[in-house]
Enzyme design. Structure first.
Site, mmCIF file in Angstrom:
data_model
loop_
_atom_site.group_PDB
_atom_site.id
_atom_site.type_symbol
_atom_site.label_atom_id
_atom_site.label_comp_id
_atom_site.label_asym_id
_atom_site.label_seq_id
_atom_site.Cartn_x
_atom_site.Cartn_y
_atom_site.Cartn_z
ATOM 1 N N ASP A 69 24.409 29.611 -32.789
ATOM 2 C CA ASP A 69 22.926 30.103 -32.384
ATOM 3 C C ASP A 69 22.819 29.980 -31.114
ATOM 4 O O ASP A 69 23.822 30.691 -30.417
ATOM 5 C CB ASP A 69 22.170 28.596 -33.089
ATOM 6 C CG ASP A 69 20.757 29.321 -33.594
ATOM 7 O OD1 ASP A 69 20.078 29.467 -32.835
ATOM 8 O OD2 ASP A 69 20.748 29.057 -34.740
ATOM 9 N N PRO A 77 17.298 13.006 -27.587
ATOM 10 C CA PRO A 77 17.756 11.620 -28.044
ATOM 11 C C PRO A 77 17.900 11.274 -29.371
ATOM 12 O O PRO A 77 18.573 10.435 -29.948
ATOM 13 C CB PRO A 77 16.638 10.732 -27.288
ATOM 14 C CG PRO A 77 15.495 11.538 -27.081
ATOM 15 C CD PRO A 77 16.026 12.952 -26.817
ATOM 16 N N HIS A 100 15.186 27.401 -30.833
ATOM 17 C CA HIS A 100 15.579 27.830 -32.066
ATOM 18 C C HIS A 100 16.994 26.806 -32.607
ATOM 19 O O HIS A 100 17.060 26.255 -33.502
ATOM 20 C CB HIS A 100 16.243 29.060 -31.973
ATOM 21 C CG HIS A 100 16.387 29.792 -33.579
ATOM 22 N ND1 HIS A 100 17.319 29.595 -34.094
ATOM 23 C CD2 HIS A 100 15.683 30.195 -34.384
ATOM 24 C CE1 HIS A 100 17.522 30.380 -35.148
ATOM 25 N NE2 HIS A 100 16.502 30.605 -35.511
ATOM 26 N N ILE A 108 19.798 19.783 -39.795
ATOM 27 C CA ILE A 108 21.114 19.365 -40.045
ATOM 28 C C ILE A 108 21.377 17.932 -40.191
ATOM 29 O O ILE A 108 21.649 17.135 -40.842
ATOM 30 C CB ILE A 108 22.106 20.349 -39.604
ATOM 31 C CG1 ILE A 108 22.049 21.618 -39.998
ATOM 32 C CG2 ILE A 108 23.616 19.823 -39.941
ATOM 33 C CD1 ILE A 108 22.952 22.749 -39.279
ATOM 34 N N ASP A 229 21.391 33.374 -52.730
ATOM 35 C CA ASP A 229 22.065 32.514 -53.564
ATOM 36 C C ASP A 229 21.198 31.174 -53.951
ATOM 37 O O ASP A 229 21.081 31.045 -55.085
ATOM 38 C CB ASP A 229 23.381 31.670 -52.913
ATOM 39 C CG ASP A 229 24.521 32.711 -52.654
ATOM 40 O OD1 ASP A 229 25.207 33.074 -53.801
ATOM 41 O OD2 ASP A 229 24.759 33.178 -51.625
ATOM 42 N N SER A 254 15.495 31.048 -40.959
ATOM 43 C CA SER A 254 16.380 30.127 -40.062
ATOM 44 C C SER A 254 16.162 28.754 -40.284
ATOM 45 O O SER A 254 17.039 27.739 -40.085
ATOM 46 C CB SER A 254 16.027 30.373 -38.454
ATOM 47 O OG SER A 254 16.959 31.517 -38.165
#
Length: 390
Positions: A69, A77, A100, A108, A229, A254
Protein backbone atom coordinates in the site's frame (compact mmCIF):
# COMPACT_ATOMS: atom_id res chain seq x y z
CA UNK A 1 12.00 6.43 -15.95
CA UNK A 2 8.24 6.46 -16.01
CA UNK A 3 6.90 7.03 -12.51
CA UNK A 4 3.24 7.63 -13.23
CA UNK A 5 1.20 6.00 -10.41
CA UNK A 6 -1.08 3.97 -12.66
CA UNK A 7 -1.63 1.66 -9.71
CA UNK A 8 -3.52 3.62 -7.10
CA UNK A 9 -5.06 2.82 -3.69
CA UNK A 10 -8.68 1.77 -4.15
CA UNK A 11 -10.19 4.33 -1.79
CA UNK A 12 -13.31 6.31 -2.59
CA UNK A 13 -13.16 9.22 -0.19
CA UNK A 14 -12.53 10.13 3.41
CA UNK A 15 -15.52 11.02 5.56
CA UNK A 16 -14.51 11.43 9.19
CA UNK A 17 -11.04 11.76 10.67
CA UNK A 18 -9.21 11.93 13.97
CA UNK A 19 -11.57 10.61 16.60
CA UNK A 20 -9.92 10.16 19.96
CA UNK A 21 -8.97 6.59 20.91
CA UNK A 22 -8.75 5.91 24.63
CA UNK A 23 -8.68 2.10 24.68
CA UNK A 24 -6.25 -0.69 23.87
CA UNK A 25 -6.95 -3.71 21.65
CA UNK A 26 -6.71 -6.08 24.60
CA UNK A 27 -9.75 -4.38 26.08
CA UNK A 28 -11.98 -4.18 23.04
CA UNK A 29 -15.63 -4.60 23.99
CA UNK A 30 -18.04 -6.62 21.88
CA UNK A 31 -21.44 -5.68 23.20
CA UNK A 32 -22.24 -2.38 21.55
CA UNK A 33 -23.75 -2.51 18.08
CA UNK A 34 -23.36 1.12 17.09
CA UNK A 35 -20.33 2.53 15.27
CA UNK A 36 -19.41 4.84 18.12
CA UNK A 37 -16.35 5.64 20.19
CA UNK A 38 -17.07 3.78 23.42
CA UNK A 39 -14.28 1.24 22.89
CA UNK A 40 -16.19 -1.39 20.94
CA UNK A 41 -14.96 -2.88 17.69
CA UNK A 42 -16.34 -0.99 14.67
CA UNK A 43 -19.47 -2.32 13.01
CA UNK A 44 -17.62 -3.37 9.87
CA UNK A 45 -15.37 -5.94 11.53
CA UNK A 46 -18.25 -7.11 13.72
CA UNK A 47 -20.37 -7.83 10.66
CA UNK A 48 -17.59 -10.17 9.56
CA UNK A 49 -17.61 -11.92 12.92
CA UNK A 50 -14.48 -10.57 14.62
CA UNK A 51 -15.82 -10.95 18.19
CA UNK A 52 -16.93 -14.54 17.59
CA UNK A 53 -13.62 -15.39 15.93
CA UNK A 54 -11.66 -14.02 18.87
CA UNK A 55 -13.84 -15.71 21.45
CA UNK A 56 -13.21 -19.07 19.78
CA UNK A 57 -9.45 -18.53 19.64
CA UNK A 58 -9.14 -17.53 15.98
CA UNK A 59 -6.95 -14.45 16.30
CA UNK A 60 -4.35 -14.95 13.59
CA UNK A 61 -1.58 -16.12 15.91
CA UNK A 62 1.44 -17.34 13.98
CA UNK A 63 0.32 -15.74 10.69
CA UNK A 64 2.28 -13.09 8.79
CA UNK A 65 0.35 -10.63 6.63
CA UNK A 66 1.91 -8.30 4.06
CA UNK A 67 0.15 -5.02 3.28
CA UNK A 68 1.20 -3.58 -0.10
CA UNK A 69 0.00 0.00 0.00
CA UNK A 70 1.13 3.59 0.59
CA UNK A 71 2.65 2.90 3.99
CA UNK A 72 1.47 2.26 7.55
CA UNK A 73 1.78 4.61 10.50
CA UNK A 74 3.55 2.11 12.76
CA UNK A 75 3.40 4.58 15.66
CA UNK A 76 -0.38 4.28 15.93
CA UNK A 77 -0.86 2.91 19.47
CA UNK A 78 -3.72 0.57 18.60
CA UNK A 79 -1.43 -1.66 16.52
CA UNK A 80 0.27 -2.61 19.78
CA UNK A 81 3.52 -3.39 18.02
CA UNK A 82 2.01 -5.87 15.57
CA UNK A 83 3.34 -3.99 12.54
CA UNK A 84 6.74 -5.62 12.88
CA UNK A 85 8.59 -4.39 9.76
CA UNK A 86 8.34 -1.63 7.17
CA UNK A 87 9.99 -1.65 3.74
CA UNK A 88 9.78 1.36 1.41
CA UNK A 89 10.28 1.00 -2.34
CA UNK A 90 9.04 4.52 -2.92
CA UNK A 91 9.13 7.44 -0.49
CA UNK A 92 9.34 11.23 -0.33
CA UNK A 93 6.17 12.04 1.60
CA UNK A 94 5.05 11.62 5.18
CA UNK A 95 3.02 8.45 5.76
CA UNK A 96 0.92 10.46 8.22
CA UNK A 97 -0.32 12.62 5.33
CA UNK A 98 -2.39 9.79 3.79
CA UNK A 99 -4.23 7.34 5.99
CA UNK A 100 -5.04 4.70 3.34
CA UNK A 101 -2.45 2.07 4.25
CA UNK A 102 -2.90 2.62 7.99
CA UNK A 103 -6.67 2.28 7.64
CA UNK A 104 -6.32 -0.97 5.65
CA UNK A 105 -3.86 -2.45 8.15
CA UNK A 106 -6.08 -1.40 11.05
CA UNK A 107 -8.99 -3.44 9.74
CA UNK A 108 -6.74 -6.47 9.33
CA UNK A 109 -5.44 -6.02 12.87
CA UNK A 110 -8.95 -5.77 14.33
CA UNK A 111 -9.97 -8.95 12.50
CA UNK A 112 -6.80 -10.89 13.43
CA UNK A 113 -5.15 -9.06 16.35
CA UNK A 114 -2.40 -11.62 16.97
CA UNK A 115 -1.14 -11.77 13.38
CA UNK A 116 2.07 -9.96 12.45
CA UNK A 117 1.75 -7.24 9.82
CA UNK A 118 4.51 -6.39 7.32
CA UNK A 119 4.35 -2.98 5.68
CA UNK A 120 5.43 -2.60 2.02
CA UNK A 121 5.25 0.97 0.79
CA UNK A 122 4.96 1.15 -3.01
CA UNK A 123 3.63 4.71 -3.46
CA UNK A 124 5.42 8.01 -3.06
CA UNK A 125 6.91 10.77 -5.21
CA UNK A 126 10.46 9.34 -5.11
CA UNK A 127 12.15 5.98 -5.49
CA UNK A 128 14.47 4.00 -7.75
CA UNK A 129 11.59 1.76 -8.85
CA UNK A 130 8.47 2.66 -10.79
CA UNK A 131 5.23 1.93 -8.94
CA UNK A 132 4.70 -1.28 -10.90
CA UNK A 133 8.26 -2.45 -10.23
CA UNK A 134 7.83 -1.60 -6.56
CA UNK A 135 4.65 -3.69 -6.38
CA UNK A 136 6.33 -6.70 -7.97
CA UNK A 137 9.33 -6.43 -5.65
CA UNK A 138 7.03 -6.15 -2.64
CA UNK A 139 5.11 -9.28 -3.62
CA UNK A 140 8.34 -11.28 -3.92
CA UNK A 141 9.91 -9.83 -0.76
CA UNK A 142 6.79 -10.67 1.23
CA UNK A 143 7.44 -14.34 0.49
CA UNK A 144 11.19 -14.70 -0.01
CA UNK A 145 12.43 -12.26 2.62
CA UNK A 146 9.73 -12.11 5.26
CA UNK A 147 7.85 -15.39 4.81
CA UNK A 148 4.36 -13.89 4.75
CA UNK A 149 1.35 -16.20 4.50
CA UNK A 150 -1.07 -13.64 3.03
CA UNK A 151 -0.75 -10.32 1.24
CA UNK A 152 -3.41 -7.63 1.00
CA UNK A 153 -3.47 -5.53 -2.18
CA UNK A 154 -5.98 -2.71 -1.82
CA UNK A 155 -4.62 -1.16 -5.01
CA UNK A 156 -5.65 -1.21 -8.64
CA UNK A 157 -4.91 -0.21 -12.20
CA UNK A 158 -6.97 -0.46 -15.40
CA UNK A 159 -3.92 -1.90 -17.15
CA UNK A 160 -2.41 -5.35 -16.76
CA UNK A 161 1.25 -5.83 -15.92
CA UNK A 162 2.94 -9.13 -16.65
CA UNK A 163 5.77 -8.63 -14.16
CA UNK A 164 3.28 -8.16 -11.33
CA UNK A 165 1.31 -11.15 -12.59
CA UNK A 166 4.48 -13.25 -12.67
CA UNK A 167 5.34 -12.29 -9.10
CA UNK A 168 1.82 -13.07 -7.87
CA UNK A 169 1.71 -16.41 -9.72
CA UNK A 170 5.07 -17.36 -8.21
CA UNK A 171 4.15 -16.62 -4.60
CA UNK A 172 0.80 -18.37 -5.02
CA UNK A 173 2.65 -21.48 -6.23
CA UNK A 174 4.65 -21.35 -2.98
CA UNK A 175 1.57 -21.28 -0.76
CA UNK A 176 0.92 -17.57 -0.31
CA UNK A 177 -2.66 -16.25 -0.46
CA UNK A 178 -3.14 -12.98 -2.37
CA UNK A 179 -6.27 -10.93 -1.60
CA UNK A 180 -7.03 -7.93 -3.83
CA UNK A 181 -9.63 -5.16 -3.94
CA UNK A 182 -11.93 -5.55 -6.95
CA UNK A 183 -11.43 -1.83 -7.70
CA UNK A 184 -13.64 1.26 -7.75
CA UNK A 185 -14.07 1.34 -11.53
CA UNK A 186 -17.64 0.07 -11.51
CA UNK A 187 -20.39 1.73 -13.55
CA UNK A 188 -23.28 0.38 -11.48
CA UNK A 189 -24.23 -2.15 -14.17
CA UNK A 190 -23.48 -5.77 -13.26
CA UNK A 191 -23.95 -6.73 -16.93
CA UNK A 192 -20.75 -4.94 -17.91
CA UNK A 193 -17.20 -6.01 -17.07
CA UNK A 194 -15.25 -3.45 -15.05
CA UNK A 195 -11.71 -4.76 -15.27
CA UNK A 196 -8.88 -3.74 -12.93
CA UNK A 197 -5.64 -5.36 -11.87
CA UNK A 198 -4.32 -7.17 -9.90
CA UNK A 199 -7.79 -8.32 -8.80
CA UNK A 200 -8.64 -9.52 -12.31
CA UNK A 201 -5.77 -12.02 -12.24
CA UNK A 202 -7.19 -15.42 -11.35
CA UNK A 203 -4.26 -15.94 -8.97
CA UNK A 204 -5.87 -13.45 -6.57
CA UNK A 205 -8.97 -13.59 -4.38
CA UNK A 206 -10.94 -10.59 -5.63
CA UNK A 207 -13.14 -8.71 -3.13
CA UNK A 208 -16.07 -6.46 -4.01
CA UNK A 209 -17.64 -3.86 -1.71
CA UNK A 210 -21.23 -3.88 -0.44
CA UNK A 211 -23.29 -1.43 1.59
CA UNK A 212 -24.43 -1.95 5.17
CA UNK A 213 -28.05 -2.00 4.01
CA UNK A 214 -30.88 -4.49 3.57
CA UNK A 215 -29.78 -7.24 1.22
CA UNK A 216 -26.15 -6.04 1.24
CA UNK A 217 -26.30 -4.37 -2.21
CA UNK A 218 -23.05 -3.86 -4.09
CA UNK A 219 -21.71 -0.32 -4.00
CA UNK A 220 -22.30 1.39 -7.33
CA UNK A 221 -18.59 1.92 -8.01
CA UNK A 222 -17.51 -1.58 -6.97
CA UNK A 223 -16.18 -3.25 -10.10
CA UNK A 224 -18.22 -6.18 -11.40
CA UNK A 225 -16.75 -8.93 -13.58
CA UNK A 226 -16.63 -12.73 -13.71
CA UNK A 227 -13.50 -12.80 -11.57
CA UNK A 228 -15.01 -11.27 -8.42
CA UNK A 229 -14.78 -13.96 -5.74
CA UNK A 230 -16.46 -12.57 -2.61
CA UNK A 231 -17.89 -9.41 -1.10
CA UNK A 232 -17.29 -7.51 2.13
CA UNK A 233 -18.57 -4.25 3.60
CA UNK A 234 -16.92 -1.18 2.11
CA UNK A 235 -19.37 1.54 3.14
CA UNK A 236 -18.46 3.99 5.94
CA UNK A 237 -15.70 1.75 7.31
CA UNK A 238 -14.07 2.87 10.53
CA UNK A 239 -10.43 2.00 11.13
CA UNK A 240 -7.16 3.57 12.24
CA UNK A 241 -6.17 7.10 11.25
CA UNK A 242 -2.55 7.85 10.35
CA UNK A 243 -0.82 10.70 12.15
CA UNK A 244 -2.44 10.25 15.52
CA UNK A 245 -4.09 7.72 17.78
CA UNK A 246 -7.66 7.77 16.52
CA UNK A 247 -9.88 6.67 13.67
CA UNK A 248 -10.88 7.58 10.14
CA UNK A 249 -13.98 6.54 8.21
CA UNK A 250 -13.43 5.65 4.55
CA UNK A 251 -15.35 4.06 1.68
CA UNK A 252 -14.17 1.79 -1.11
CA UNK A 253 -13.21 -1.70 -2.17
CA UNK A 254 -9.89 -0.97 -0.43
CA UNK A 255 -11.81 -0.98 2.82
CA UNK A 256 -13.72 -4.18 1.97
CA UNK A 257 -10.61 -6.17 1.05
CA UNK A 258 -8.85 -6.18 4.47
CA UNK A 259 -11.95 -7.56 6.19
CA UNK A 260 -11.49 -10.73 4.14
CA UNK A 261 -7.71 -10.74 4.55
CA UNK A 262 -8.12 -10.56 8.32
CA UNK A 263 -10.86 -13.20 8.29
CA UNK A 264 -8.63 -15.56 6.30
CA UNK A 265 -5.74 -15.02 8.73
CA UNK A 266 -8.01 -15.69 11.69
CA UNK A 267 -9.43 -18.86 10.10
CA UNK A 268 -5.94 -20.13 9.30
CA UNK A 269 -4.97 -19.91 12.97
CA UNK A 270 -6.12 -21.62 16.14
CA UNK A 271 -7.49 -25.13 15.72
CA UNK A 272 -7.31 -24.77 11.93
CA UNK A 273 -3.57 -24.11 11.81
CA UNK A 274 -2.70 -27.78 11.27
CA UNK A 275 -4.47 -27.70 7.90
CA UNK A 276 -2.01 -25.25 6.37
CA UNK A 277 1.62 -26.05 5.57
CA UNK A 278 4.44 -23.77 4.47
CA UNK A 279 5.16 -23.85 0.71
CA UNK A 280 1.98 -25.80 -0.03
CA UNK A 281 0.82 -24.82 -3.55
CA UNK A 282 -2.68 -25.94 -2.58
CA UNK A 283 -3.09 -23.32 0.16
CA UNK A 284 -5.04 -20.92 -2.06
CA UNK A 285 -7.61 -23.58 -2.91
CA UNK A 286 -7.85 -24.70 0.72
CA UNK A 287 -8.60 -21.12 1.73
CA UNK A 288 -11.22 -20.75 -1.00
CA UNK A 289 -12.88 -23.99 0.13
CA UNK A 290 -12.81 -22.77 3.73
CA UNK A 291 -14.38 -19.43 2.84
CA UNK A 292 -17.29 -21.20 1.16
CA UNK A 293 -18.29 -22.47 4.60
CA UNK A 294 -18.73 -18.88 5.78
CA UNK A 295 -20.50 -17.34 2.79
CA UNK A 296 -23.93 -15.74 2.70
CA UNK A 297 -25.42 -15.76 -0.79
CA UNK A 298 -26.44 -12.22 -1.75
CA UNK A 299 -27.43 -10.55 -5.01
CA UNK A 300 -28.42 -13.09 -7.65
CA UNK A 301 -28.72 -16.70 -6.52
CA UNK A 302 -25.37 -18.45 -6.64
CA UNK A 303 -22.40 -16.72 -8.22
CA UNK A 304 -22.88 -13.26 -9.68
CA UNK A 305 -20.43 -10.79 -11.16
CA UNK A 306 -21.12 -8.06 -8.58
CA UNK A 307 -20.56 -10.02 -5.35
CA UNK A 308 -19.01 -13.32 -6.46
CA UNK A 309 -20.07 -16.25 -4.31
CA UNK A 310 -21.40 -13.89 -1.67
CA UNK A 311 -20.66 -12.11 1.59
CA UNK A 312 -18.06 -13.80 3.80
CA UNK A 313 -18.56 -13.70 7.56
CA UNK A 314 -17.95 -15.91 10.58
CA UNK A 315 -21.42 -15.04 11.84
CA UNK A 316 -24.28 -17.51 11.65
CA UNK A 317 -27.47 -16.43 9.88
CA UNK A 318 -29.16 -15.62 13.18
CA UNK A 319 -26.16 -13.71 14.52
CA UNK A 320 -25.91 -11.72 11.33
CA UNK A 321 -29.60 -10.79 11.27
CA UNK A 322 -29.56 -9.93 14.96
CA UNK A 323 -26.72 -7.50 14.44
CA UNK A 324 -28.50 -5.86 11.54
CA UNK A 325 -31.67 -5.50 13.60
CA UNK A 326 -29.69 -3.86 16.36
CA UNK A 327 -28.67 -1.05 14.00
CA UNK A 328 -32.13 -0.70 12.48
CA UNK A 329 -31.76 -2.91 9.39
CA UNK A 330 -32.97 -6.45 8.73
CA UNK A 331 -31.28 -8.31 5.92
CA UNK A 332 -33.22 -10.67 3.67
CA UNK A 333 -30.20 -12.83 2.96
CA UNK A 334 -29.48 -16.20 4.52
CA UNK A 335 -26.56 -18.53 4.97
CA UNK A 336 -26.53 -21.70 2.83
CA UNK A 337 -28.33 -24.50 4.61
CA UNK A 338 -25.34 -26.31 6.10
CA UNK A 339 -23.41 -26.32 9.34
CA UNK A 340 -20.12 -24.50 9.73
CA UNK A 341 -18.33 -27.81 9.34
CA UNK A 342 -20.01 -28.74 6.07
CA UNK A 343 -19.76 -27.39 2.56
CA UNK A 344 -22.52 -24.93 1.63
CA UNK A 345 -24.98 -25.45 -1.15
CA UNK A 346 -23.59 -22.75 -3.41
CA UNK A 347 -23.79 -23.01 -7.16
CA UNK A 348 -20.33 -23.56 -8.68
CA UNK A 349 -18.64 -20.48 -10.02
CA UNK A 350 -19.09 -20.04 -13.75
CA UNK A 351 -16.28 -18.29 -15.55
CA UNK A 352 -17.33 -16.61 -18.77
CA UNK A 353 -13.96 -15.15 -19.60
CA UNK A 354 -10.35 -16.00 -18.84
CA UNK A 355 -7.97 -13.95 -16.78
CA UNK A 356 -4.74 -13.07 -18.58
CA UNK A 357 -1.69 -15.30 -18.21
CA UNK A 358 1.41 -13.62 -19.64
CA UNK A 359 2.02 -12.87 -23.29
CA UNK A 360 1.72 -9.49 -25.00
CA UNK A 361 0.29 -6.69 -22.93
CA UNK A 362 -0.89 -4.10 -25.42
CA UNK A 363 -2.41 -1.79 -22.83
CA UNK A 364 0.45 -1.63 -20.32
CA UNK A 365 1.65 1.88 -19.55
CA UNK A 366 4.76 0.47 -17.89
CA UNK A 367 7.24 -1.39 -20.09
CA UNK A 368 9.91 -3.63 -18.63
CA UNK A 369 11.86 -6.15 -20.71
CA UNK A 370 11.31 -4.77 -24.19
CA UNK A 371 10.04 -1.70 -25.98
CA UNK A 372 6.66 -3.19 -26.86
CA UNK A 373 5.66 -4.44 -23.42
CA UNK A 374 5.62 -8.03 -24.62
CA UNK A 375 7.10 -10.18 -21.86
CA UNK A 376 6.49 -13.73 -20.81
CA UNK A 377 5.78 -14.66 -17.21
CA UNK A 378 8.99 -16.68 -17.00
CA UNK A 379 11.37 -14.10 -18.44
CA UNK A 380 9.90 -11.17 -16.51
CA UNK A 381 10.10 -12.95 -13.16
CA UNK A 382 13.66 -14.12 -13.81
CA UNK A 383 14.77 -10.63 -14.79
CA UNK A 384 13.19 -9.08 -11.71
CA UNK A 385 14.63 -11.73 -9.40
CA UNK A 386 18.16 -11.07 -10.63
CA UNK A 387 17.85 -7.47 -9.42
CA UNK A 388 17.03 -8.32 -5.82
CA UNK A 389 17.86 -11.95 -5.20
CA UNK A 390 21.35 -12.80 -6.60
Amino acid sequence: MNTRPDYVPEQDYEVVVRQKADHQPAFWEYGNDGDDDNGSLPLGVRLHGAPQLHQQGFKGKGLKIGVIDNGIDTKHPLFQGKVVKSTSYRYGSDVAEDTHGTHVAGTIHMMAPEAEIYDYRVFGPQGKFTVSEAIAHAVLDALLVDGCDIINMSIGSPTSDMVILSAIAYVKSKGMVVVAAASNNGDGDSMTNDVAFPAFFEETISIAAVKKERGLPAMSYSSSNPQVDYAAVGDQIKSYQAGGSGYATLNGTSMACPHVTGLIAALMSGTNSYKFRTNDPGTDQKVRDLLKQYTIDIGLKGFDTATGLGFVTFLSKDEFNTMFKSVGVTTTTSRPATSRNGLPAIAPRKKVMKKPRGGPNRFALYQFNDDEGSVSSRSSLTSLSKKSYP
